[in-house]
Enzyme design. Structure first.
Site, PDB file in Angstrom:
ATOM      1  N   HIS A 152      -9.797  11.162  -5.239  1.00 56.90           N
ATOM      2  CA  HIS A 152      -8.859  10.791  -4.173  1.00 56.90           C
ATOM      3  C   HIS A 152      -8.398   9.342  -4.358  1.00 56.90           C
ATOM      4  CE1 HIS A 152      -7.450  10.612   0.120  1.00 56.90           C
ATOM      5  NE2 HIS A 152      -7.759   9.337  -0.064  1.00 56.90           N
ATOM      6  N   GLU A 153      -9.365   8.452  -4.550  1.00 58.48           N
ATOM      7  CA  GLU A 153      -9.020   7.042  -4.761  1.00 58.48           C
ATOM      8  C   GLU A 153      -8.301   6.853  -6.091  1.00 58.48           C
ATOM      9  OE1 GLU A 153      -9.290   4.751  -2.505  1.00 58.48           O
ATOM     10  OE2 GLU A 153     -10.250   6.131  -1.103  1.00 58.48           O
ATOM     11  N   HIS A 194      -4.636   7.202  -5.554  1.00 62.29           N
ATOM     12  CA  HIS A 194      -4.042   5.948  -5.082  1.00 62.29           C
ATOM     13  C   HIS A 194      -3.857   4.961  -6.248  1.00 62.29           C
ATOM     14  CE1 HIS A 194      -4.380   7.082  -0.928  1.00 62.29           C
ATOM     15  NE2 HIS A 194      -5.697   7.057  -0.902  1.00 62.29           N
TER      16      HIS A 194
END
Length: 377
Positions: A25-26, A29
């Protein structure tokens, strides 16, 4: 298996699920930030104190921390939880400021923020698409093969051979669609649209409630109409079709999540059914014991959950940032810093309250409060 090894297995399984998913998920980003030229100052794999790490040629510090439950990425210019510019940011040289998160256009910041949840959905789509490619897709039609005597379906007048076309105004294409709809709605009244001998008809039925326990002792309330499927239909899925099957299956699961959340908000489903990290750890251990297929499917489900939860319009979460960006786009100017600050304080309080509630639920599901009451009594 003794209790202590079971607990260790649950913790290991939970780390194997949550750790990589939050890291990816990170990573979403991070990659979106790199695409738009934002410098990542820090990428932590895990939380807490740094155990080991290195700094790459771009100046990003890659940290390996001692709590292996996910991680975070911190961009240059992202100097507070609300991602608001600060006096420190304004004092940066122009060349450095250009590489910061806050220097980017609104749509670029929105893409960077949305990239995390989107990555979670992509992971689920790939897993579910691969399952469809390997095992095929269940396309069993909505024709009632059997109607259980005395069931809600029988009471409503449904018969074997009827083809169900919609439940509660929502069209159903496969028997799986019917099952997902009814399982989430025990005790609810629903309008059943169906065809009999080519004639369209409608009846009202109250979905029955079945309380089941799995082999691990978990109890579930499941809605049932009392309709059995006809001849099962399992269709082969090609390589080109598999991604679309993954997308539609992910969308169907998300629809179930929206339905479940709506039921909790409206009081039709008790908040005690909301699971937190303790219960999720137990479920992860159970799925790991059931085999790799079940465990990987759980990873897909939790990945969808992470993406869905992070898109909720709650400040502190990605969805809260996106909501503020939407307001900024409509107003054509940023939201006032004091409003953002109070919004994020409220969002943080709401998240902490939710975490406390689900933890209490989790402990209750394992009999902690009942046992404690017995000891006190």
């Amino acid at each position: 298996m003794t209790e202590i090894p079971a607990i260790l297995l649950a913790l290991l399984a939970f780390v194997l699920v949550i750790g990589p998913l939050v890291f990816l998920h990170e990573g979403g980003h991070y990659l979106a930030g790199r695409l738009f030229g934002v410098k990542a100052e820090e990428f932590s794999i895990g939380f807490g104190r740094e155990v080991a790490g290195f700094t790459d040629k771009r100046g990003t510090r890659w940290r390996f921390s001692w709590i292996p439950l996910g991680g975070f990425v911190r961009f240059a210019g992202d100097m507070n939880p609300a991602s608001e510019p600060t006096a420190e940011w304004l004092q940066l040289p122009a060349a450095e400021r250009e590489k910061t998160f806050q220097a980017k256009k609104l749509w670029q910041r929105a893409i960077i923020v949305a990239a995390g949840p989107v990555t979670n959905f992509i992971i689920a789509i790939l897993i579910l698409g691969a399952f469809a490619l390997i095992y095929g897709q269940n396309r069993t039609p909505t024709v009632a093969g059997t109607v259980v005597e005395g069931s809600p379906a029988a009471t409503a007048g449904l018969q074997a051979g009827d083809r169900i076309t919609a439940l509660g105004g929502r069209s159903v294409d496969t028997f799986g669609d019917m099952a997902r709809y009814t399982q989430l709605r025990p005790g609810e009244r629903v309008t059943v649209a169906f065809e009999r001998d080519g004639e369209a008809r409608k009846v009202d039925a109250v979905i029955g409630t079945l309380v089941e326990r799995d082999r691990f002792g978990n109890e579930y309330r499941i809605g049932q109409l009392g309709i059995g499927p006809g001849e099962p239909v399992l269709e082969k899925v090609g390589v080109l079709e598999a991604p679309w099957v993954g997308i539609t299956t992910t969308a169907s699961i998300m629809q179930s999540m929206v339905d479940g959340l709506g039921q909790i908000i409206t009081g039709r489903r008790p908040v005690s059914e909301m699971a937190g990290p303790i219960r999720m750890a137990g479920i992860s251990g159970q799925r790991l014991m059931m085999g790799p297929t079940e465990f990987v499917f759980l990873i897909a489900l939790i990945s969808i959950n992470l993406g869905f939860i992070n898109l909720l319009p709650i400040p502190v979460l990605d969805g809260g940032h996106l909501l503020l960006y939407a307001v900024e786009a409509v107003r054509r100017k940023p939201v006032e810093p004091q409003v953002v600050e109070w919004a994020f304080r409220g969002g943080l309080a709401a998240i902490l309250a939710l975490m406390l509630m689900v933890t209490v639920n989790d402990l209750g599901s394992y009999g902690v409060w009942k046992n404690l009451a017995g000891l006190i009594g």
